[in-house]
Scaffold this motif. Structure first.
Motif, short mmCIF file in Angstrom:
data_model
loop_
_atom_site.label_atom_id
_atom_site.label_comp_id
_atom_site.label_asym_id
_atom_site.label_seq_id
_atom_site.Cartn_x
_atom_site.Cartn_y
_atom_site.Cartn_z
N TYR A 79 4.62 -0.96 -0.58
CA TYR A 79 4.58 0.15 0.38
C TYR A 79 3.19 0.79 0.42
CZ TYR A 79 9.67 0.16 0.83
OH TYR A 79 10.98 -0.19 1.09
N SER A 80 2.53 0.85 -0.74
CA SER A 80 1.19 1.44 -0.72
C SER A 80 0.13 0.35 -0.56
CB SER A 80 0.95 2.27 -1.98
OG SER A 80 1.11 1.46 -3.11
N ARG A 81 0.55 -0.79 -0.10
CA ARG A 81 -0.33 -1.93 0.18
C ARG A 81 -1.07 -2.39 -1.08
NH1 ARG A 81 2.96 -1.72 3.64
NH2 ARG A 81 2.59 -2.04 5.86
N CYS B 201 7.46 0.33 6.32
CA CYS B 201 7.28 -0.52 7.51
C CYS B 201 6.36 -1.69 7.19
CB CYS B 201 6.65 0.25 8.66
SG CYS B 201 7.70 1.52 9.32
N ILE C 37 5.99 5.19 7.77
CA ILE C 37 5.22 3.94 7.76
C ILE C 37 5.24 3.21 6.42
CG2 ILE C 37 3.68 4.67 9.65
CD1 ILE C 37 1.46 4.61 7.39
N LEU C 38 5.52 3.90 5.32
CA LEU C 38 5.42 3.19 4.02
C LEU C 38 6.33 1.97 3.94
CD1 LEU C 38 4.78 5.96 1.35
CD2 LEU C 38 3.17 4.61 2.67
N ARG D 100 -6.08 3.55 -12.93
CA ARG D 100 -6.06 3.48 -11.47
C ARG D 100 -7.06 2.43 -10.98
NH1 ARG D 100 -4.28 7.30 -8.13
NH2 ARG D 100 -4.75 9.09 -9.44
N TYR E 101 -3.14 3.51 4.61
CA TYR E 101 -1.85 3.30 3.94
C TYR E 101 -1.90 3.78 2.50
CZ TYR E 101 1.93 0.88 6.27
OH TYR E 101 3.03 0.60 7.02
N ALA E 102 -2.89 3.28 1.77
CA ALA E 102 -2.99 3.60 0.34
C ALA E 102 -3.19 5.11 0.17
CB ALA E 102 -4.14 2.82 -0.27
N PHE F 164 -0.88 0.19 12.38
CA PHE F 164 -0.46 -0.13 11.02
C PHE F 164 0.52 -1.29 10.91
CE2 PHE F 164 -1.68 4.22 11.50
CZ PHE F 164 -2.62 4.37 10.50
N ALA G 143 0.05 6.92 0.89
CA ALA G 143 1.00 6.72 -0.21
C ALA G 143 0.65 7.66 -1.37
CB ALA G 143 0.98 5.28 -0.69
N ARG G 144 -0.65 7.76 -1.65
CA ARG G 144 -1.06 8.64 -2.75
C ARG G 144 -0.79 10.10 -2.39
NH1 ARG G 144 -6.85 8.78 -5.88
NH2 ARG G 144 -6.34 10.55 -7.21
N ARG H 298 -16.61 -1.93 -6.28
CA ARG H 298 -16.97 -2.84 -5.18
C ARG H 298 -17.27 -4.26 -5.66
NH1 ARG H 298 -16.46 -0.89 -0.27
NH2 ARG H 298 -16.73 1.36 -0.02
N ARG I 181 -11.38 0.67 -0.11
CA ARG I 181 -10.71 -0.47 0.51
C ARG I 181 -11.49 -1.00 1.71
NH1 ARG I 181 -4.88 -1.47 -0.68
NH2 ARG I 181 -4.51 -0.08 -2.42
N ASN J 159 -5.28 -0.61 5.60
CA ASN J 159 -4.97 -0.59 4.16
C ASN J 159 -5.41 0.70 3.52
OD1 ASN J 159 -3.80 -3.06 4.11
ND2 ASN J 159 -5.58 -4.15 3.30
N ARG K 163 -15.27 -6.21 -6.73
CA ARG K 163 -14.17 -7.00 -6.24
C ARG K 163 -14.54 -7.79 -4.99
NH1 ARG K 163 -8.60 -4.46 -4.11
NH2 ARG K 163 -9.97 -3.81 -2.45
N GLU K 164 -15.43 -7.21 -4.19
CA GLU K 164 -15.78 -7.85 -2.92
C GLU K 164 -16.75 -9.01 -3.08
OE1 GLU K 164 -17.36 -4.61 -0.64
OE2 GLU K 164 -15.50 -3.45 -0.85
#
Lengths: 470, 593
Positions: B426-428, A355, A352-353, B499, A381-382, A146, A385-386, B561, A451, A378, B563-564
């Motif tokens: 933090y949540s990318r 970081c 890790i958040l 969201r 991570y996401a 990460f 976080a959720r 998707r 993601r 990603n 977005r990609e």
């Protein structure tokens, strides 16, 4: 700093006029250049060193390395020792132990310098810098997966009192390798204000891990003179630059504890009656820290590299405190330890958040780790976080008020902390980390994984349940 | 002017020195300090003593060493050859410094800012006898394959052309024109960095500064000639935002100032930019870029010089009629340098130790942006020329707290506020622009442009998204109290759509080849698809379709998707997906009834 040259006849002056805290003021500022190292000979014959900080026609300000206790105005003679603080560099330093100012304390012969270098160093020309991109596998999932570390990076560990930062740093030192590469590496360890117990832990671990012969240690312990703390990291990095860029070594520099370093900086600043910045730390602390941290990196055309792992203790676990704050603005990311995880018995307790590794993208991807490494990280991570948000929500509204999908995320977060982060002291290679990541993602419905590219999800996704983790 | 004034060093305190015997030296003049000849700038005069901030490390100097005044303020040399260069804060090319002192920067070096050997293919555009004045084009040279560098009459000079060099190859120091009053002109001239370059007047801005970043272009657009600040704690992604903008924005020329930041980041830019293509011309991105680099461990006083050097270079190209964008990363480091020097001067500190003139300095600096009418002769054959200078300034607030003086003072003078949020980072969630905190003062002015040039329905879709996000914020508060299960399906739908807006639209992957840049078409099209999905599912929910059924439907993932999909060919795919969504929802409704 170099060994004192025996009895070199220097011109002596008796012009001390004012002593306060760690500082001595001389009544004539014109005799010595700024930055010069002076010898102060006390009446009883004892010699101490000082460095000129500021010079005006009416006075010079000198910080005394070994403290001002016992210095008197009348009987102390001042003479020039060196025009700048210097460190004797040679490959013979490897395996040796020094005090904070670079004088050997292991009882062995003095270093025969191949080259004497000023410890202040100079800035690497930005156009000479080479992009750091060699992935260092530390064996710690929270880092490798990460917040990937690469050669030439400066990645600090933000710790709190009582958190196992030293153990994590030690784990990194013991277990790090660069894949498909057995180049010579050296660990340079600069201790600033460590307790005897902590210092001993490191040195013993290096010995036990077989690194003893590859370590250069600069030891300034908690009961050693505080001013020497300002010199220890600079001596360490001067040797690091010599070994990396002259001799081609891969150098890993561990600096601990930067908090003690900053305390000393504050002490000098207040003795100089400077206008204090936030929490009393001097306004130039950012600049001062940057002259340490920026000495990491790689240089075009040179084989060696300097990777830095500074460790600092966040006072009261506060990441907005000036020390972690200014550090974070200079370094290329940070590894943050969390008290909550530590209490749960998770080791290493990496939260890790908060970081980050800014150079992660250079070290990962196709040909290095996996082409989907970034997306994989990603997504995890996401999702984590959720999951954490859901856990917070659950504390208020209770589990029953959660939706089905929220419960999935909750399960995910719990297992993530327990297994991905909490790997224990065992080394886990990057493939193991990836595998576990996919297994964790299996706890979530497939369509949540937006993601990651669809083809990748299809290739690796396999539904899992809580039971798969027990 | 009499000969140089030479005094004696009487105080050394970090980056500040004092020298005695300097009567006659003016504020802001450049001095050479000590035997090493370090460059400094006069910042205070007390009788015959002057105080100067020194752009290089002062250690090792003795009192009594000579200090010499050069009689000129800090200036930059302007002319062809600036593009593609990497300078330090005082316009020394870093590559030249590398040649003279190796991989580490030594002190007391000097270097010519421009290549004076190189010959440029000159084409004159005036003839003998023409009357010319400040800003008039004398001719031009192709500075890069795609960009003509117009050689102008420097400020405060005018006359009749007595002679002009014919088409041919000349270097920058050869005379290319002589005026009837004897003034000889070359392709270069110098300009003091702290004085804004003159122009005729400022114009209202009408076109957007397009960044290729959805959240900025759609929600918080800035105008060409405007300014925006990007505040954010460490790790919030300021530098990535600045770098993305400099890669994809619609300016002709980018001046990127790395002020007091990381060396490895600059290595990244230097490694990456030459290989990237300029979206406007297809040439290498480096050819439209000038880098000014003063990393954090380079001398502190040169940080201030670096931002002024940068903006003066930017103004010079603006005066030629180009749209120039300047990135300043980070303005806080400059403010800190001001604080450090101010404290050494023992000035009475203002808030948080910053000098009381901080706000005035920032205001002066931000006001150098704008869309302008360039100075030049305007007549039947020569039309008015317009240029613009846009500024994006990163701010690094201590502890991530926006109430600190640099953020607050910059906010007052900039038109865009792109607040980065550590929690999003933090949540990318990148770019971590907080949609509740950020704002743009330019949106109203830009409405007509968007209506005319952007995909259809742009302002309306934007409003719809803003309203949804607002509603989402309110609903989240309720959720925090009673849990999501207590909400009606219609309200839960709003949460889910919000969201999606956040994850699909507001986030953008800087490292994805297909998503790093989002054209206006893609930005508009993506939001449209999301909104159609919302409207259709809203209907379905009304008709009794269960919310979970909608959310589990594969068409939702199709929308996500989108977005990609690359900006090229985006709309084709978008139409397919939109049709799919409509059909899917109709199907669900039919099944439910």
């Amino acid at each position: 700093m170099s060994e004192p040259e025996s009895d070199l006849l220097q011109k002596e002056y008796w012009d001390l006029k004012y002593i306060t805290g760690p500082l001595v003021f001389l009544s004539n500022g014109g005799r010595f250049p700024t930055g010069a190292i002076l010898d102060l000979t006390l009446e009883n014959g004892q010699v101490r060193q000082g460095q000129v900080l500021e010079a005006t026609t009416t006075h010079a300000v000198v910080q005394i390395l070994q403290g001002t206790q016992g210095i008197d105005i009348k009987g102390t003679a001042v003479s020039l020792r060196d025009e700048a603080a210097k460190m004797a560099c040679s490959v013979d330093v490897i395996g040796r132990r020094f005090n904070g100012t670079g004088i050997p304390i292991d009882g062995l012969a003095p270093i025969v310098a191949d080259e004497e270098r000023e410890i202040g160093g100079s800035a690497i020309n930005p156009v000479s810098r080479d992009k750091p991109n060699d992935f260092i596998e530390t064996g710690v999932s929270a880092i490798d997966g990460f917040n990937t570390l690469v050669r030439g990076q400066k990645l600090p560990v933000f710790s709190g009192s009582g958190l196992p930062a030293n153990e994590l740093a030690n784990m990194i030192v013991q277990q790090s390798r660069v894949r498909g590469d057995d180049e010579e590496f050296v660990v340079i360890f600069a201790s600033m204000g460590l307790t005897a117990r902590e210092a001993d832990y490191f040195l013993r671990s290096f010995e036990e891990g077989g690194q003893g012969s590859r370590v250069v240690a600069f030891m300034n312990k908690a009961d050693d003179p505080a001013i020497e703390r300002l010199f220890a990291p600079r001596c360490a990095l001067t040797v690091a630059e010599y070994l990396a860029f002259e001799k081609g070594y891969q150098v890993l520099v561990v600096l601990t504890d930067m908090t003690s370093y900053c305390e000393t900086l504050r002490q000098i600043s207040s003795a100089r009656e400077e206008i204090p910045g936030r929490r009393g730390y001097p306004g130039y602390m950012y600049t001062d820290l940057s002259t340490i941290y920026e000495r990491a990196g790689r240089i075009v055309g040179k084989k060696g590299s300097i990777t830095q792992i500074p460790i600092l203790t966040m006072p009261d676990d506060d990441i907005t405190h000036p020390i972690p704050d200014l550090t974070g603005y200079i370094t290329e990311g940070q590894i943050v330890l969390g008290r909550g995880l530590h209490r749960q018995g998770v080791f290493p307790p990496v939260d890790i958040l908060p970081c980050l590794s800014r150079l992660m993208n250079n070290g990962i991807g196709k040909g290095r780790t996996q082409p989907w490494h970034r997306e994989w990280a990603n997504q995890l991570y996401a999702s984590y976080a959720r999951g954490r948000d859901v856990r917070k929500l659950m504390a208020i509204v209770g589990e029953d008020a959660l939706t089905e999908i929220d419960k999935n995320y909750l399960r995910f977060a719990i297992n993530f902390e327990k297994f991905m982060v909490g790997q224990g002291e065992r080394r886990r290679d990057i493939d193991g980390t990836f595998e576990l990541g996919w297994k964790l993602m299996g706890l979530l419905p497939r369509q949540e994984l937006t993601r990651i590219k669809r083809e990748t999800v299809e290739q690796f996704y396999k539904e899992t349940t809580n039971a798969d983790f027990h | 002017m009499q000969g140089p004034i030479i005094g004696k060093l009487s105080r050394i305190s970090g980056p500040m020195i004092a020298a005695d015997g300097m009567l006659g030296v003016g504020m802001g003049e450049i001095v050479r300090v000590g035997k090493m000849g370090l460059m400094g700038e006069v910042i205070r005069i007390d009788g015959e003593t002057v105080y100067a901030q020194v752009y290089e490390d002062t250690s090792g100097m003795y009192l009594g060493e000579p200090v010499e005044s050069l009689g000129t303020p800090l200036s930059v040399e302007l002319g062809p050859g600036l593009l593609g260069m990497t300078y330090d804060g005082i316009q020394r090319p870093l590559i030249t410094l590398q040649k003279s002192s190796g991989d580490f920067i030594a002190r007391g070096l000097t270097a010519e800012p421009l290549d004076y050997v190189r010959k440029w293919a000159w084409t004159p555009t005036v003839k003998v006898g023409d009357s010319v004045t400040t800003g008039d084009f004398l001719g031009n040279v192709p500075e890069t394959e795609f960009l003509k560098h117009y050689v102008m009459v420097p400020p405060n000079i005018s006359g009749k052309i007595a002679s002009i060099a014919g088409t041919g190859e000349y270097n920058i120091h050869e005379t290319i024109a002589t005026l009837d009053n004897g003034t000889q002109l070359t392709m270069t001239h110098k300009w003091p960095v702290k004085r804004p370059r003159p122009f005729r007047r400022k114009l209202p801005a009408v076109t957007p500064f397009i960044t290729g970043q959805r959240v900025l272009d759609m929600l918080f657009p800035v105008v060409l000639g405007g300014s925006a600040i990007v505040p954010g704690g460490f790790g919030a992604g300021k530098t990535v935002v600045e770098q993305q903008i400099s890669k994809f924005c619609n300016a002709d020329i980018i001046v990127y100032v790395g002020c007091g930041e990381r060396g490895n980041e600059m290595a990244d830019v230097l490694d990456e930019f030459p290989h990237l293509t300029d979206p406007k011309t297809g040439g290498p991105l480096m050819n439209r870029t000038i880098l000014v680099v003063n990393t954090s461990n380079m001398p502190v006083a040169a940080r201030e010089a670096s931002v002024y050097t940068g903006i003066t270079l930017a103004e010079y190209y603006r005066d030629q009629g180009y749209d120039v964008a300047m990135m300043a990363d980070s303005t806080s480091r400059w403010a800190e340098a001001l604080r450090e020097i101010s404290s050494r001067l023992e000035e009475m500190p203002g808030e948080e130790g910053y000098p009381t003139y901080l706000s005035a300095r920032l205001a002066d600096f931000y006001e150098r942006t704008g869309r302008i009418e360039c100075l030049s002769t305007v007549n039947d054959t020569q039309a008015m020329r317009h240029g613009s200078l846009t500024l994006v300034g990163a701010v690094s607030p201590a502890g991530g707290d926006f109430s600190e003086p640099v953020t607050q003072n910059s906010m007052r003078v900039s038109g865009g506020f792109w607040a980065l949020d550590a929690k999003l980072a933090y949540s990318r969630h990148y770019p971590s622009v907080n949609w509740n905190q950020s704002y743009s003062l330019y949106f109203k002015e830009l409405q007509p442009w968007f209506r005319e040039n952007a995909p259809k329905g742009w302002p309306e879709r934007r409003q719809q998204a803003v309203d949804l996000l607002q509603k989402d914020t309110e609903l989240q508060e309720i959720v925090q109290l009673v849990g999501p299960d207590a909400l009606q399906d219609q309200e839960r739908l709003i949460l889910e759509i919000s969201r999606m807006i956040k994850e699909v639209f507001l986030q953008q992957n800087a490292y994805s080849d297909d998503d790093a840049y989002s054209s206006l078409e893609k930005t508009g099209g993506l939001l449209e698809a999301l909104m159609i999905f919302y409207e259709e599912s809203q209907q379905a929910v009304q008709k009794g379709v269960h919310l979970t059924t909608i959310l589990r439907h594969p068409s939702r993932e199709e929308v996500a998707r989108l977005r990609e999909i690359n900006s090229n060919g985006f709309m084709t795919k978008q139409k397919v997906v939109v049709d799919q969504v409509k059909a899917a929802m109709q199907g669900l409704i039919a099944a439910a009834v």
